[in-house]
Every structure is written in C-alpha cells, then in structure tokens.
Design a protein around this motif. Structure first.
Motif, PDB file in Angstrom:
ATOM      1  N   MET A   1       0.751  -1.179   0.122  1.00 47.01           N
ATOM      2  CA  MET A   1      -0.436  -0.476   0.054  1.00 47.01           C
ATOM      3  C   MET A   1       0.999   1.220  -0.006  1.00 47.01           C
ATOM      4  SD  MET A   1      -2.643   1.429  -0.217  1.00 47.01           S
ATOM      5  CE  MET A   1      -3.694  -0.201   0.296  1.00 47.01           C
ATOM      6  N   ASP A   2       1.673   1.134   0.725  1.00 46.32           N
ATOM      7  CA  ASP A   2       3.072   2.315   0.832  1.00 46.32           C
ATOM      8  C   ASP A   2       3.248   2.849  -0.623  1.00 46.32           C
ATOM      9  OD1 ASP A   2       2.091   2.952   3.243  1.00 46.32           O
ATOM     10  OD2 ASP A   2       3.950   1.726   3.979  1.00 46.32           O
ATOM     11  N   LEU A   3       3.856   2.096  -1.010  1.00 51.28           N
ATOM     12  CA  LEU A   3       4.197   1.990  -2.666  1.00 51.28           C
ATOM     13  C   LEU A   3       3.056   2.134  -4.033  1.00 51.28           C
ATOM     14  CD1 LEU A   3       6.197   1.278  -5.052  1.00 51.28           C
ATOM     15  CD2 LEU A   3       4.953  -1.034  -5.154  1.00 51.28           C
ATOM     16  N   VAL A   4       1.898   1.914  -3.168  1.00 48.14           N
ATOM     17  CA  VAL A   4       1.150   2.327  -4.713  1.00 48.14           C
ATOM     18  C   VAL A   4       0.322   3.600  -4.140  1.00 48.14           C
ATOM     19  CG1 VAL A   4      -1.384   2.650  -4.739  1.00 48.14           C
ATOM     20  CG2 VAL A   4      -0.250   0.361  -4.308  1.00 48.14           C
ATOM     21  N   GLY A 107      10.793   5.180 -12.053  1.00 45.71           N
ATOM     22  CA  GLY A 107      11.435   4.061 -12.600  1.00 45.71           C
ATOM     23  C   GLY A 107      12.771   3.861 -11.159  1.00 45.71           C
ATOM     24  N   GLY A 108      13.640   4.851 -10.590  1.00 45.41           N
ATOM     25  CA  GLY A 108      13.993   3.937  -9.911  1.00 45.41           C
ATOM     26  C   GLY A 108      13.237   4.263  -8.868  1.00 45.41           C
ATOM     27  N   TYR A 109      12.327   4.764  -7.652  1.00 43.79           N
ATOM     28  CA  TYR A 109      11.132   4.163  -7.364  1.00 43.79           C
ATOM     29  C   TYR A 109      10.494   3.130  -7.185  1.00 43.79           C
ATOM     30  CZ  TYR A 109       7.939   5.172  -3.149  1.00 43.79           C
ATOM     31  OH  TYR A 109       7.180   4.543  -2.743  1.00 43.79           O
ATOM     32  N   PHE A 115      11.842  -4.830  -6.044  1.00 39.58           N
ATOM     33  CA  PHE A 115      13.060  -6.012  -5.972  1.00 39.58           C
ATOM     34  C   PHE A 115      14.547  -5.434  -4.835  1.00 39.58           C
ATOM     35  CE2 PHE A 115      11.807  -4.742 -10.117  1.00 39.58           C
ATOM     36  CZ  PHE A 115      11.353  -6.684 -10.690  1.00 39.58           C
ATOM     37  N   LYS A 116      14.218  -4.124  -4.593  1.00 36.84           N
ATOM     38  CA  LYS A 116      15.286  -3.660  -3.723  1.00 36.84           C
ATOM     39  C   LYS A 116      16.293  -4.288  -3.916  1.00 36.84           C
ATOM     40  CE  LYS A 116      11.291  -4.725   0.036  1.00 36.84           C
ATOM     41  NZ  LYS A 116      11.037  -3.317   0.412  1.00 36.84           N
ATOM     42  N   GLY A 117      16.246  -5.134  -2.287  1.00 44.57           N
ATOM     43  CA  GLY A 117      18.606  -5.583  -3.182  1.00 44.57           C
ATOM     44  C   GLY A 117      19.213  -3.867  -1.912  1.00 44.57           C
ATOM     45  N   GLY A 134      16.481   0.201 -13.162  1.00 44.54           N
ATOM     46  CA  GLY A 134      15.032   0.617 -12.700  1.00 44.54           C
ATOM     47  C   GLY A 134      14.636   1.785 -13.909  1.00 44.54           C
ATOM     48  N   ALA A 135      15.573   3.242 -13.036  1.00 41.16           N
ATOM     49  CA  ALA A 135      15.568   4.049 -13.907  1.00 41.16           C
ATOM     50  C   ALA A 135      15.883   4.455 -14.749  1.00 41.16           C
ATOM     51  CB  ALA A 135      16.419   5.483 -12.849  1.00 41.16           C
ATOM     52  N   TYR A 136      16.905   3.964 -15.333  1.00 48.27           N
ATOM     53  CA  TYR A 136      17.950   4.036 -16.711  1.00 48.27           C
ATOM     54  C   TYR A 136      17.072   2.818 -17.435  1.00 48.27           C
ATOM     55  CZ  TYR A 136      22.384   4.940 -15.073  1.00 48.27           C
ATOM     56  OH  TYR A 136      23.479   5.571 -14.266  1.00 48.27           O
ATOM     57  N   PHE A 137      16.289   1.975 -17.076  1.00 48.47           N
ATOM     58  CA  PHE A 137      15.285   1.012 -17.902  1.00 48.47           C
ATOM     59  C   PHE A 137      13.858   1.894 -18.695  1.00 48.47           C
ATOM     60  CE2 PHE A 137      11.568  -1.336 -18.201  1.00 48.47           C
ATOM     61  CZ  PHE A 137      11.917  -2.135 -19.366  1.00 48.47           C
ATOM     62  N   LEU A 138      12.753   2.888 -17.559  1.00 49.97           N
ATOM     63  CA  LEU A 138      12.115   3.054 -18.176  1.00 49.97           C
ATOM     64  C   LEU A 138      11.943   4.924 -18.347  1.00 49.97           C
ATOM     65  CD1 LEU A 138       8.674   3.133 -16.904  1.00 49.97           C
ATOM     66  CD2 LEU A 138       9.041   4.824 -14.993  1.00 49.97           C
TER      67      LEU A 138
END
Length: 217
Positions: A1-4, A107-109, A115-117, A134-138
């Motif tokens: 829920m926090d993510l959304v 994307g980074g968020y 995936f955390k990590g 993710g930031a690069y990808f999006l």
C-alpha cells in the motif's frame, strides 16, 4: 500500500507540474510568473538548508548563497528563453530532459521498492542498485516512445543515460545536504511530498548538463 500511495503522489505531482508547464507554452506571462515562483521557492529552500549547515560561518554561507542564486537564476533564465522561442531549438530538448528526470524518478522508486537489493550509497538509504537500473530502464522507454521522431536512437540512448545519471546524482547530492542540515524534506510546499527541491533536485542539475550535451553533439 505504501508503494502505491507514494507512487500515486509522485505521479500526481509530476502530472500537475507537467500541466503547468504545458499551459505555460501558450502564455508568456504565466510562464514568467511560474518560473519566478519556482526561483523564489528554490532559493528559499536552499537557504533553509545552507543556513543550518553553515550557521556558524556566515561568510561561507553568504558566498554559497550568492553562487546558488546565480546557478538557479541562470537555469531559470535558460528555461524562459527556450520556451519563449528566443532559443526555440532547445525547447524540445528541455522537454526531453524533463521526461528523463521524471521517468527516472518514478522508475527508480518502483524498481527500488519492488526488487530492493543492495543499497547504492549510505547518503540516501532508499537508493538501491535495482532502483538505479529501473531509472535507466523506464527513462529509456519513455524517452524513445515520445522523442523518436525528433532524435535518432543513438542520441536518445546516449542523452538518456547521461541525463538520468546526472539526475540521480543530483538527487543523492540534495539528500546529502539534507542529512548535513538534519532535515527530512527541503520544505512543505507540496503536501505529502515535501519541498519543491525534493521534486526538482534532479532537474536543476540535468538542465545545465543537457545544455552542454546538446552543444557538444
């Protein structure tokens, strides 16, 4: 829920800022007014940070604030000149910069939360290597889909990787300043988000980098 919930806030803020930006295309007075407000708020938030960091060294504080005022005023003037057609060939490139920085942030968020990590740096605990990718990808996807008619794919890939890297570095740098100043957010102008600098930290560093890039390529 926090993510959304957090993602919705970021998307909502991005949409509202984008709407203001688009409306500014058609009205130079509105553009000037908005940019002046942004300039004032950014300076105020930078002042709040630096005043806490250099509280005991007023000379250094005033010198840094003077340099900072020159920096953000120059960026604001460049944006104004581009959008008022004084340097119209840079308008599309500025939109590309905004697209890269916004999509990099989202994307980074998303990737970082999903995936955390491993943490990217101690300065900003929320930054992870998965978020970096993710930031690069999006940003690559959005930039290509929107701007493939204006630029070739080699330029899109190169500019996206460079500007996204600068944007993420700017985010980390502002996080470092906030930690030094013992602040969670740079301000409270954006409900649920913090300050304007919290959302534009990547943009203000990406714009000068982009200006150099477009003049070199």
């Amino acid at each position: 829920m926090d993510l959304v919930s957090e993602l919705n806030k970021r998307i909502f803020t991005s949409i509202m800022l984008s709407i203001l930006l688009i409306l500014s295309f058609y009205n130079d007075f509105l553009l000037s007014f908005i940019l002046l407000l942004i300039l004032y708020q950014l300076y105020f938030e930078f002042y709040n940070i630096f005043n806490k960091i250099f509280l005991k060294n007023k000379i250094k504080l005033y010198l840094i604030l003077l340099c900072n005022l020159f920096f953000i005023t120059t960026i604001t003037l460049y944006v104004w000149l581009a959008f008022t057609n004084s340097i119209s060939d840079h308008k599309i490139f500025l939109l590309l910069i905004f697209t890269i920085t916004i999509s990099s942030d989202i994307g980074g968020y998303i990737f970082g939360k999903l995936f955390k990590g491993k943490k990217l740096t101690r300065i900003s605990p929320n930054k992870t290597y998965s978020g970096l990718l993710g930031a690069y990808f999006l940003s690559l996807i959005f930039t290509y889909l929107i701007f493939n008619k204006f630029y070739n794919y080699e330029f899109i890939i190169l500019s996206t990787l460079i500007i996204s890297s600068i944007s993420q570095s700017g985010d980390i740098f502002i996080s470092y300043l906030k930690r030094k100043a013992n602040l969670k957010n740079t301000g409270n102008i954006l409900p649920g988000h913090g300050g304007l600098l919290d959302r534009l930290d990547g943009v203000i560093f990406s714009i000068p980098a982009g200006y150099v890039l477009i003049n070199l390529l």
